[in-house]
Design a protein around this motif. Structure first.
Motif, mmCIF file in Angstrom:
data_model
loop_
_atom_site.group_PDB
_atom_site.id
_atom_site.type_symbol
_atom_site.label_atom_id
_atom_site.label_comp_id
_atom_site.label_asym_id
_atom_site.label_seq_id
_atom_site.Cartn_x
_atom_site.Cartn_y
_atom_site.Cartn_z
ATOM 1 N N PRO A 1 30.281 33.206 15.544
ATOM 2 C CA PRO A 1 31.363 32.222 15.455
ATOM 3 C C PRO A 1 30.904 30.768 15.521
ATOM 4 N N ASP A 2 29.745 30.490 16.200
ATOM 5 C CA ASP A 2 29.293 29.095 16.275
ATOM 6 C C ASP A 2 28.748 28.591 14.945
ATOM 7 N N HIS A 3 28.800 29.462 13.915
ATOM 8 C CA HIS A 3 28.430 29.046 12.554
ATOM 9 C C HIS A 3 29.281 27.866 12.105
ATOM 10 N N VAL A 4 30.507 27.781 12.620
ATOM 11 C CA VAL A 4 31.434 26.730 12.204
ATOM 12 C C VAL A 4 30.913 25.342 12.560
ATOM 13 N N THR A 5 30.058 25.247 13.565
ATOM 14 C CA THR A 5 29.554 23.935 13.979
ATOM 15 C C THR A 5 28.656 23.298 12.927
ATOM 16 N N HIS A 6 28.201 24.082 11.945
ATOM 17 C CA HIS A 6 27.381 23.531 10.867
ATOM 18 C C HIS A 6 28.173 22.520 10.044
ATOM 19 N N ASN A 7 29.505 22.577 10.150
ATOM 20 C CA ASN A 7 30.348 21.685 9.357
ATOM 21 C C ASN A 7 30.707 20.392 10.082
#
Length: 401
Positions: free
Chosen positions: A136-142
């Motif tokens: 879920p912390d993949h979203v921080t790439h944005n």
């Protein structure tokens, strides 16, 4: 598809705005839909999927997470875990209405939330993810360098999808500690992973990791050239149809249920996309197709035009009538195809500029037929019931439902 607008109490006590899309016929199952990060319940993909499932007899609840869309609260105070708690509240509301969800559908981060939630709901038989991240912390790439400001100031404004969103430190701290590995291993529900290979927001490797971590039964379906938000209507329609077909197996819908949706003998046309002219066309309970207008007329060209269907009716009826006669006679007719074109033309001898509809029909007959047989079959074509209907005037009675 009746739609009920409703609200329920979210994790923090505020009211969350929801839509409950209900089937026209009997209720066979209920699905809960989770939208993508910072999106809303009304994104085109969610609407299309809800409509298709409702046609299958499956009600769909879709809602705006806290602080988004029409829901109350502050998004800056939410976390991934609070989104999961909002979903639990939605499931509880459905359970109180004796509509406990047996199908979970999640888009992007909403898909990750559904994977986290699934082991905690005994009613769930199947889960579908669309473009979901494994971490879920993949979203921080944005967040484009805003992480330092969030760490320093407790929150920061980031631009997502062309609009500013305030992200709080609690969200970052919470999402860094979330793992889906255990939830995927604990889930007893069937899983359908849908992902686009060219998704440039959440890479397709996430789908592979989700699939490998999940237990059977599990399925993977590619969304081909779809973008992350599944904005193209064709892609949304495809996803909706696959979900509807796949889920029926695992929800074990009752085979003895009354017919869903359109009664036999009725052709029902329902608007599929209010932005253009796309229509869903149902004939009884077994047949579905699309009608549309060409691009030049403001349509999306995803189905035949109404006059195209009228020409198709004439061509199909002509071919069937010829085949019926040749079969009865035992003639060596091996194939038939009928080309039909439609145009408007001036009425002959009317003395006015009035135009009437004209159909040109070119019939090809294959097989070792002699000239007299071909001539007779040409005459039989005019006996086609649709031909006769088009030749004479019809009475159309219209009333409001």
């Amino acid at each position: 598809m009746p739609t009920e607008r409703t609200t329920f109490t979210g994790h923090s006590g505020v009211q969350l705005a929801a839509r409950l899309d209900l089937p026209d016929g009997p209720l066979l199952a209920t699905a809960l839909f989770a939208h993508c990060f910072t999106c809303s319940k009304d994104i085109p993909a969610a609407r299309r999927i809800a409509q298709r499932l409702a046609d299958q007899g499956i009600a769909v609840l879709r809602f705006d997470f806290t602080g988004l869309g029409h829901s109350q609260g502050e998004f800056a105070n939410t976390t991934f875990s609070s989104n999961v708690d909002d979903l639990k509240a939605a499931a509880a509301m459905l359970g109180a209405r004796v509509m406990a969800p047996s199908l979970l559908i999640g888009h992007s981060l909403g898909g990750a939330a559904m994977l986290k939630l699934a082991p905690d709901l005994d009613s769930v038989k199947a889960v579908v993810t669309l473009g979901a991240p494994f971490d879920p912390d993949h979203v921080t790439h944005n967040f484009n360098g805003a992480l330092e400001q969030i760490e320093r100031d407790g929150q920061a404004e980031v631009n997502l999808g062309g609009r500013p969103i305030t992200i709080g430190k609690d969200f970052i701290d919470d999402i860094e500690g979330i793992s889906l590995q255990a939830a995927l291993g604990a889930s007893k529900a069937a899983l359908l992973v849908m992902h686009a290979p060219r998704d440039d927001v959440v890479g397709v490797d996430n789908a592979a990791r989700i699939f490998m971590a999940a237990k059977h039964p599990k399925s993977f379906v590619t969304l081909d050239n779809a973008d992350h938000l599944i904005t193209d209507a064709d892609d949304a329609c495809y996803a909706a149809d696959v979900i509807a077909s796949w889920s029926a197996r695992y929800l074990k819908l009752p085979k003895a249920a009354p017919p869903i949706g359109t009664p036999e003998g009725i052709v029902r046309v329902r608007e599929a996309d209010p932005r253009g002219f796309l229509q869903d066309v149902y004939s009884g309970t077994s047949h579905h197709t699309l009608a549309d207008e060409p691009l030049a007329y403001g349509g999306t060209n995803r189905g035949m035009s109404p006059y195209g269907y009228l020409s198709a009716a004439l061509g199909a009826c002509t071919s069937m009538t010829i085949r019926m006669y040749a079969r009865r006679k035992g003639w060596p007719l091996t194939g038939i195809f009928v080309d039909v074109s439609h145009d408007k033309m001036h009425a002959q001898d009317s003395g006015t500029l009035e135009k009437i509809d004209g159909f040109k029909r070119v019939i090809t007959l294959e097989g070792k037929l002699d000239n007299s047989q071909r001539a007779r079959l040409l005459e039989i074509a005019d006996k086609c019931p649709v031909h006769k209907t088009l030749e004479r005037s019809s009475l159309i009675k219209t009333e409001l439902a």
